[in-house]
Each structure stands twice: as C-alpha cells, then as structure tokens.
Design a protein around this motif. Structure first.
Motif, PDB file in Angstrom:
ATOM      1  N   ALA A   7       0.850  -1.201   0.000  1.00 15.70           N
ATOM      2  CA  ALA A   7       0.000   0.000   0.000  1.00 15.70           C
ATOM      3  C   ALA A   7       0.885   1.251   0.000  1.00 15.70           C
ATOM      4  O   ALA A   7       0.660   2.194  -0.769  1.00 15.70           O
ATOM      5  N   GLY A   8       1.916   1.233   0.842  1.00 12.61           N
ATOM      6  CA  GLY A   8       2.821   2.377   0.941  1.00 12.61           C
ATOM      7  C   GLY A   8       3.577   2.630  -0.352  1.00 12.61           C
ATOM      8  O   GLY A   8       3.785   3.772  -0.755  1.00 12.61           O
ATOM      9  N   GLU A   9       3.966   1.561  -1.024  1.00  9.39           N
ATOM     10  CA  GLU A   9       4.729   1.694  -2.264  1.00  9.39           C
ATOM     11  C   GLU A   9       3.865   2.311  -3.374  1.00  9.39           C
ATOM     12  O   GLU A   9       4.294   3.224  -4.075  1.00  9.39           O
ATOM     13  N   TRP A  10       2.630   1.814  -3.521  1.00  7.33           N
ATOM     14  CA  TRP A  10       1.774   2.391  -4.574  1.00  7.33           C
ATOM     15  C   TRP A  10       1.421   3.830  -4.240  1.00  7.33           C
ATOM     16  O   TRP A  10       1.382   4.678  -5.131  1.00  7.33           O
ATOM     17  N   ALA A  11       1.184   4.112  -2.958  1.00 10.69           N
ATOM     18  CA  ALA A  11       0.857   5.488  -2.554  1.00 10.69           C
ATOM     19  C   ALA A  11       2.033   6.414  -2.844  1.00 10.69           C
ATOM     20  O   ALA A  11       1.870   7.524  -3.340  1.00 10.69           O
ATOM     21  N   ARG A  12       3.241   5.924  -2.586  1.00 12.38           N
ATOM     22  CA  ARG A  12       4.429   6.726  -2.827  1.00 12.38           C
ATOM     23  C   ARG A  12       4.564   7.078  -4.308  1.00 12.38           C
ATOM     24  O   ARG A  12       5.094   8.123  -4.660  1.00 12.38           O
ATOM     25  N   ARG A  13       4.061   6.193  -5.178  1.00 15.42           N
ATOM     26  CA  ARG A  13       4.117   6.465  -6.616  1.00 15.42           C
ATOM     27  C   ARG A  13       2.953   7.320  -7.090  1.00 15.42           C
ATOM     28  O   ARG A  13       2.770   7.502  -8.290  1.00 15.42           O
ATOM     29  N   GLY A  14       2.129   7.772  -6.147  1.00 14.20           N
ATOM     30  CA  GLY A  14       1.072   8.711  -6.512  1.00 14.20           C
ATOM     31  C   GLY A  14      -0.298   8.088  -6.714  1.00 14.20           C
ATOM     32  O   GLY A  14      -1.247   8.778  -7.065  1.00 14.20           O
ATOM     33  N   MET A  68       5.529 -15.578  -6.989  1.00 11.74           N
ATOM     34  CA  MET A  68       6.075 -14.366  -7.588  1.00 11.74           C
ATOM     35  C   MET A  68       7.582 -14.553  -7.749  1.00 11.74           C
ATOM     36  O   MET A  68       8.222 -15.196  -6.916  1.00 11.74           O
ATOM     37  N   ARG A  69       8.146 -13.963  -8.813  1.00 11.71           N
ATOM     38  CA  ARG A  69       9.602 -14.024  -9.016  1.00 11.71           C
ATOM     39  C   ARG A  69      10.331 -13.298  -7.892  1.00 11.71           C
ATOM     40  O   ARG A  69      11.370 -13.722  -7.426  1.00 11.71           O
ATOM     41  N   THR A  70       9.776 -12.169  -7.471  1.00 17.58           N
ATOM     42  CA  THR A  70      10.400 -11.365  -6.423  1.00 17.58           C
ATOM     43  C   THR A  70      10.207 -12.048  -5.079  1.00 17.58           C
ATOM     44  O   THR A  70       9.093 -12.439  -4.743  1.00 17.58           O
ATOM     45  N   THR A  71      11.296 -12.202  -4.335  1.00 14.63           N
ATOM     46  CA  THR A  71      11.180 -12.755  -2.989  1.00 14.63           C
ATOM     47  C   THR A  71      11.571 -11.664  -1.989  1.00 14.63           C
ATOM     48  O   THR A  71      12.283 -10.721  -2.327  1.00 14.63           O
ATOM     49  N   ILE A  72      11.070 -11.802  -0.769  1.00 13.74           N
ATOM     50  CA  ILE A  72      11.309 -10.795   0.266  1.00 13.74           C
ATOM     51  C   ILE A  72      12.238 -11.408   1.315  1.00 13.74           C
ATOM     52  O   ILE A  72      11.992 -12.514   1.799  1.00 13.74           O
ATOM     53  N   ALA A  87      13.548  -1.629   0.810  1.00 14.10           N
ATOM     54  CA  ALA A  87      12.811  -0.670  -0.031  1.00 14.10           C
ATOM     55  C   ALA A  87      12.842  -1.123  -1.492  1.00 14.10           C
ATOM     56  O   ALA A  87      11.828  -1.057  -2.197  1.00 14.10           O
ATOM     57  N   ASN A  88      13.997  -1.619  -1.937  1.00 13.59           N
ATOM     58  CA  ASN A  88      14.126  -2.062  -3.327  1.00 13.59           C
ATOM     59  C   ASN A  88      13.275  -3.280  -3.635  1.00 13.59           C
ATOM     60  O   ASN A  88      12.629  -3.349  -4.676  1.00 13.59           O
ATOM     61  N   GLU A  89      13.296  -4.265  -2.743  1.00 12.65           N
ATOM     62  CA  GLU A  89      12.547  -5.486  -3.070  1.00 12.65           C
ATOM     63  C   GLU A  89      11.039  -5.237  -3.030  1.00 12.65           C
ATOM     64  O   GLU A  89      10.293  -5.849  -3.801  1.00 12.65           O
ATOM     65  N   ILE A  90      10.595  -4.331  -2.146  1.00 16.03           N
ATOM     66  CA  ILE A  90       9.162  -3.995  -2.124  1.00 16.03           C
ATOM     67  C   ILE A  90       8.768  -3.300  -3.433  1.00 16.03           C
ATOM     68  O   ILE A  90       7.741  -3.619  -4.039  1.00 16.03           O
ATOM     69  N   ALA A  91       9.616  -2.384  -3.900  1.00 21.96           N
ATOM     70  CA  ALA A  91       9.325  -1.696  -5.169  1.00 21.96           C
ATOM     71  C   ALA A  91       9.271  -2.706  -6.317  1.00 21.96           C
ATOM     72  O   ALA A  91       8.407  -2.627  -7.201  1.00 21.96           O
ATOM     73  N   THR A  92      10.188  -3.687  -6.291  1.00 25.89           N
ATOM     74  CA  THR A  92      10.216  -4.698  -7.354  1.00 25.89           C
ATOM     75  C   THR A  92       8.966  -5.582  -7.303  1.00 25.89           C
ATOM     76  O   THR A  92       8.365  -5.898  -8.333  1.00 25.89           O
ATOM     77  N   LEU A  93       8.568  -5.965  -6.088  1.00 27.72           N
ATOM     78  CA  LEU A  93       7.360  -6.787  -5.943  1.00 27.72           C
ATOM     79  C   LEU A  93       6.129  -6.014  -6.423  1.00 27.72           C
ATOM     80  O   LEU A  93       5.297  -6.550  -7.161  1.00 27.72           O
ATOM     81  N   ALA A  94       6.037  -4.741  -6.013  1.00 29.60           N
ATOM     82  CA  ALA A  94       4.883  -3.916  -6.411  1.00 29.60           C
ATOM     83  C   ALA A  94       4.818  -3.801  -7.934  1.00 29.60           C
ATOM     84  O   ALA A  94       3.739  -3.879  -8.526  1.00 29.60           O
ATOM     85  N   ALA A  95       5.995  -3.652  -8.569  1.00 29.86           N
ATOM     86  CA  ALA A  95       6.014  -3.532 -10.030  1.00 29.86           C
ATOM     87  C   ALA A  95       5.627  -4.860 -10.688  1.00 29.86           C
ATOM     88  O   ALA A  95       4.913  -4.889 -11.689  1.00 29.86           O
ATOM     89  N   GLU A  96       6.083  -5.968 -10.122  1.00 30.27           N
ATOM     90  CA  GLU A  96       5.731  -7.283 -10.687  1.00 30.27           C
ATOM     91  C   GLU A  96       4.219  -7.516 -10.592  1.00 30.27           C
ATOM     92  O   GLU A  96       3.612  -8.085 -11.506  1.00 30.27           O
TER      93      GLU A  96
END
Ligand SMILES: Nc1ncnc2c1ncn2[C@@H]1O[C@H](COP(=O)(O)OP(=O)(O)O)[C@@H](O)[C@H]1O
Ligand SMILES: [Mg+2]
Length: 212
Positions: free
Chosen positions: A22-29, A167-171, A197-206
């Motif tokens: 939620a925070g990651e998508w909100a940060r992107r506007g 998901m390809r992205t792991t945390i 922060a990076n892996e959350i951004a990658t997961l959100a994008a995936e």
C-alpha cells in the motif's frame, strides 16, 4: 486493483506486506485504501500510531473484519486506484469473503523445502472461490528468505513448479521490516536505498505487470 494478502497461518507477513505494498503504490502517486480484515487490527494500530506522531497519512486504513467484505470492497474501490486487504488468520467466513473481493490473492509463505507452502485449507478455499471467480489470480510470495542459503536456492528452483505459482520477487528476512511495523513506519521511510525498499518496489512492479 484489489489485492488480498491471505494465509490462515499467523506470522507469515500478511500485515507487513499489505502495509508495504500500500505504501509503495501510494508513494508512486496512486490512491490506495488498506482494508484491515483482521479482527486483531494490527494495520489499524500502525496507522493510528502514525496519526499520533503526525506522520504523513499516505493511504487510508479501514477496519472491515466482517464477512460482508465482498459487498463493501467493490464500493470502496470506486474512489481509489488500489485496495489492499490485510487478511485474517483462521476465519473461514472472512477468508471466503476476501477471496470473493480480490482480483489477486497473494499468499505469503516462509519458504521451506520440508513441507508444502500452504495448508490444504487455503488451497481448498481458493478452488471454491474460483468456481465463482474463474478470473481470480493467485500467487505465493516467499517472505523472510534467508538469501544465499541452500534452502533458499532449493526453494527458488521449485518456484515455477508450484501451483499456484510464486512471484519471481522474494522478500528477505530483514530487521527493518520488524522495526518499521513497531514504530509506525515503512521500510523506505527508514532507509530509502535499503534492500527492503528495493525489493518492495520490485514486488509492487511485478504485481502491476500481472494486473495492468
Ligand atoms: N521479511 C521479514 N523480515 C523480518 N521480519 C518480518 C518479515 N516479515 C514479517 N516479519 C515479522 O514477523 C512478524 C509477523 O509478521 P506479520 O506481517 O504481522 O504476519 P501476519 O500478518 O501474517 O500475522 C512481525 O513481527 C513482523 O515484523
Ligand atoms: Mg497480520
């Protein structure tokens, strides 16, 4: 998009990942509402702690731990870009309702080669939901991965063989997630360049690729 973090096991990272996505998508506007469907209300506690400290709101948090979720969530979804549902532990009625609300179900699991990732119960509930929602997308998310261990490598080999797939992205297993939750923060607010922060951004994008 309506994303539900579900697993009847507690402590697998539903709340951690719900808050961070939620925070990651909100940060992107994007406009985001987080639905706390856990009667324990830990996501609500987190947002109240932020309010007390006058930290930026970023996204709205609503407590909706009732099995009419599937009727209320589509209504909420009209006014925002994304709804993130933080799921309940072991409440079949609530779980069913969340499954009927979501476009995408993410099942956080702690990877282990020794036993199956999900219990038969959640897989059965998903099969049941698919009868009504054949378009439902379901993915595992591997959380708390210890990087570069044999277990992690063996597990990542098994990613593509899983049904549902992972998901390809792991945390990773990272202290910053636990710290963030305790102090009403998100990992990127503690350190914007961190691996967390990076892996959350990658997961959100995936996830955005899965559901355009
Ligand atoms: N990737 C991670 N690294 C370190 N700690 C984590 C991670 N994911 C979750 N935790 C910690 O594990 C505990 C349970 O996570 P939580 O998100 O509350 O699980 P759930 O909502 O499924 O019960 C919390 O203390 C949380 O801070
Ligand atoms: Mg939780």
């Amino acid at each position: 998009m309506i994303v539900a973090l579900l697993n009847q096991k507690g402590g697998v990272g539903k709340t951690t990942l719900a808050l961070h996505l939620a925070g990651e998508w909100a940060r992107r506007g994007d406009r985001v509402t987080l639905v706390d469907a856990d009667p324990q209300g830990s996501a609500l506690d987190w947002s109240e702690q932020r309010a007390r400290e006058d930290l930026p709101r970023r996204f709205g948090t609503i407590g909706l731990a009732r099995d009419t979720l599937h009727r209320e969530v589509p209504e909420l979804a009209r006014t925002v870009d994304h709804i993130v549902i933080d799921g309940p532990p072991r409440v079949a009625g609530l779980m069913r309702s969340a499954l009927l609300s979501a476009d995408l179900v993410l099942i956080p699991v702690q990877p282990s080669p020794f036993d199956g990732w999900a219990s038969a119960e959640i897989l059965r509930l998903i099969e049941e939901a698919r009868i009504f929602r054949p378009q439902l997308i379901v993915r595992f998310v591997l959380n708390r991965c210890a990087t570069r261990t044999i277990i992690a490598r063996e597990t990542s080999q098994a990613l593509s063989d899983q049904d549902p797939p992972a998901m390809r992205t792991t945390i990773g297993q990272r202290v910053v997630y636990a710290t963030a939750a305790q102090i009403g923060r998100l990992a990127f607010e503690i350190d914007g360049d961190s691996q967390a922060a990076n892996e959350i951004a990658t997961l959100a994008a995936e996830i955005r690729e899965l559901i355009p």
